[in-house]
Motif scaffolding. Structure first.
Motif, PDB file in Angstrom:
ATOM      1  N   VAL A  31      77.987 -23.105  11.777  1.00 30.53           N
ATOM      2  CA  VAL A  31      78.600 -24.424  11.709  1.00 30.53           C
ATOM      3  C   VAL A  31      78.711 -25.019  13.102  1.00 30.53           C
ATOM      4  O   VAL A  31      78.308 -26.151  13.366  1.00 30.53           O
ATOM      5  CB  VAL A  31      79.995 -24.352  11.058  1.00 30.53           C
ATOM      6  N   GLU A  64      78.957 -34.179  -3.076  1.00 31.10           N
ATOM      7  CA  GLU A  64      79.196 -32.789  -2.702  1.00 31.10           C
ATOM      8  C   GLU A  64      79.882 -32.666  -1.343  1.00 31.10           C
ATOM      9  O   GLU A  64      80.958 -32.066  -1.253  1.00 31.10           O
ATOM     10  CB  GLU A  64      77.877 -32.009  -2.732  1.00 31.10           C
ATOM     11  N   PRO A  65      79.309 -33.250  -0.275  1.00 33.43           N
ATOM     12  CA  PRO A  65      80.025 -33.177   1.006  1.00 33.43           C
ATOM     13  C   PRO A  65      81.391 -33.847   0.945  1.00 33.43           C
ATOM     14  O   PRO A  65      82.355 -33.353   1.548  1.00 33.43           O
ATOM     15  CB  PRO A  65      79.096 -33.904   1.975  1.00 33.43           C
ATOM     16  N   GLY A  81      83.939 -31.649  -0.447  1.00 34.93           N
ATOM     17  CA  GLY A  81      84.371 -30.673   0.546  1.00 34.93           C
ATOM     18  C   GLY A  81      85.531 -31.198   1.379  1.00 34.93           C
ATOM     19  O   GLY A  81      86.519 -30.502   1.598  1.00 34.93           O
ATOM     20  N   GLU A  88      83.807 -27.003   8.814  1.00 35.45           N
ATOM     21  CA  GLU A  88      82.832 -26.758   7.761  1.00 35.45           C
ATOM     22  C   GLU A  88      82.642 -27.982   6.867  1.00 35.45           C
ATOM     23  O   GLU A  88      81.513 -28.464   6.731  1.00 35.45           O
ATOM     24  CB  GLU A  88      83.233 -25.525   6.950  1.00 35.45           C
ATOM     25  N   PRO A  89      83.726 -28.515   6.259  1.00 33.04           N
ATOM     26  CA  PRO A  89      83.515 -29.725   5.448  1.00 33.04           C
ATOM     27  C   PRO A  89      82.974 -30.894   6.271  1.00 33.04           C
ATOM     28  O   PRO A  89      82.146 -31.659   5.782  1.00 33.04           O
ATOM     29  CB  PRO A  89      84.917 -30.036   4.904  1.00 33.04           C
ATOM     30  N   GLY A 117      79.359 -30.724   6.676  1.00 30.85           N
ATOM     31  CA  GLY A 117      78.697 -31.164   5.458  1.00 30.85           C
ATOM     32  C   GLY A 117      78.449 -32.663   5.471  1.00 30.85           C
ATOM     33  O   GLY A 117      77.348 -33.135   5.149  1.00 30.85           O
ATOM     34  N   TRP A 168      74.879 -34.670   5.798  1.00 28.08           N
ATOM     35  CA  TRP A 168      74.501 -35.697   4.828  1.00 28.08           C
ATOM     36  C   TRP A 168      74.114 -36.981   5.542  1.00 28.08           C
ATOM     37  O   TRP A 168      73.091 -37.597   5.231  1.00 28.08           O
ATOM     38  CB  TRP A 168      75.654 -35.965   3.864  1.00 28.08           C
TER      39      TRP A 168
END
Lengths: 136, 136
Positions: free
Chosen positions: A7, A105-106, A109, B105-106, B109, B113
């Motif tokens: 990450v 999806e993101p 999160g 982490e999120p 994401g 994207w």
DNA sequence: CGGGATCCCGCGGGATACTG
DNA sequence: CAGTATCCCGCGGGATCCCG
């Protein structure tokens, strides 16, 4: 918490760019997400198409003007589509475009993170407020 | 794209609440993320602690004032910590708190994207601009 | 119903100057 | 260097009225 190396590595690329100058893709998208209502609109449309008035009810404290603008922007970006049914009175339906669906999806999160960690954030804020009150 | 049912299900919960009234946790966090600089700060600190001036260099088009405010807010929320070294001249180091680290982490994401789909968004915007130019 | 057009206000946030 | 203190401006966005 977990080992975040992959990450972190993904961030290093941006941090090294030397970072995120004014008109980079990431900031472009992030700015749009910052526009107070856009994220809520995507959330509200996640489970299927909705009409203008349904969206108003879904997010009660938005003005018609702002709702219109938010929807126009999202449409312009290809995140949602807008279908006008020529009935009388008119009915207009908004739904996530395929591109918009890929955002769920993101976004989910981030939502999950917000939900999980909000208590900690609140606690931190309360702590800070107590400190401020004490030092006066 | 993929089967999003579980993702959508997670949204339904919010959409049904009847949604996200003014002071719900999710909007609370989302609003903070909307504050133009906070997300960039977290990104800039992802790969390790940085000093005030390093952060300025990392994000060149931020004013000192706004940088200070953004950092204060993040500190207040427990996302980052602030360490003052009593040297002369003073040195101040900012780093992600454990809570902040869990955001990477999120956030990664969303970044991914944005990076992946930015071309599509640009294309959609350009298309729209052409339409506007044509109908005049 | 689903907007458009106007008016208007607050505040986010930049610019500048000063300080320990 | 790492801020604070002021001043000030733009614009995001609410309120209101109108319209097909």
């Amino acid at each position: 918490m977990t080992d975040n190396d992959p990450v972190i590595a993904s961030f290093k690329r941006w941090v090294a760019m030397p970072v995120v100058t004014a008109r980079c893709p990431v900031r472009d998208v992030l700015d749009r997400l910052g526009e107070k209502w856009t994220t809520l609109m995507i959330m509200a449309l996640a489970d299927g198409p909705k009409r203008f008035s349904e969206l108003r009810r879904a997010v009660p404290d938005i003005s018609k003007r702002s709702l219109t603008l938010a929807l126009r922007n999202l449409e312009e970006d290809g995140i949602i589509t807008r279908h006008v049914f020529p009935t009388n009175p008119p009915a207009v339906e908004y739904r996530l475009a395929p591109l918009g669906a890929t955002m769920l999806e993101p976004l989910a999160g981030m939502i999950a993170w917000a939900e999980r960690h909000h208590p900690e954030i609140q606690a931190a804020r309360d702590r800070r407020r107590k400190e401020l009150a004490a030092e006066v």
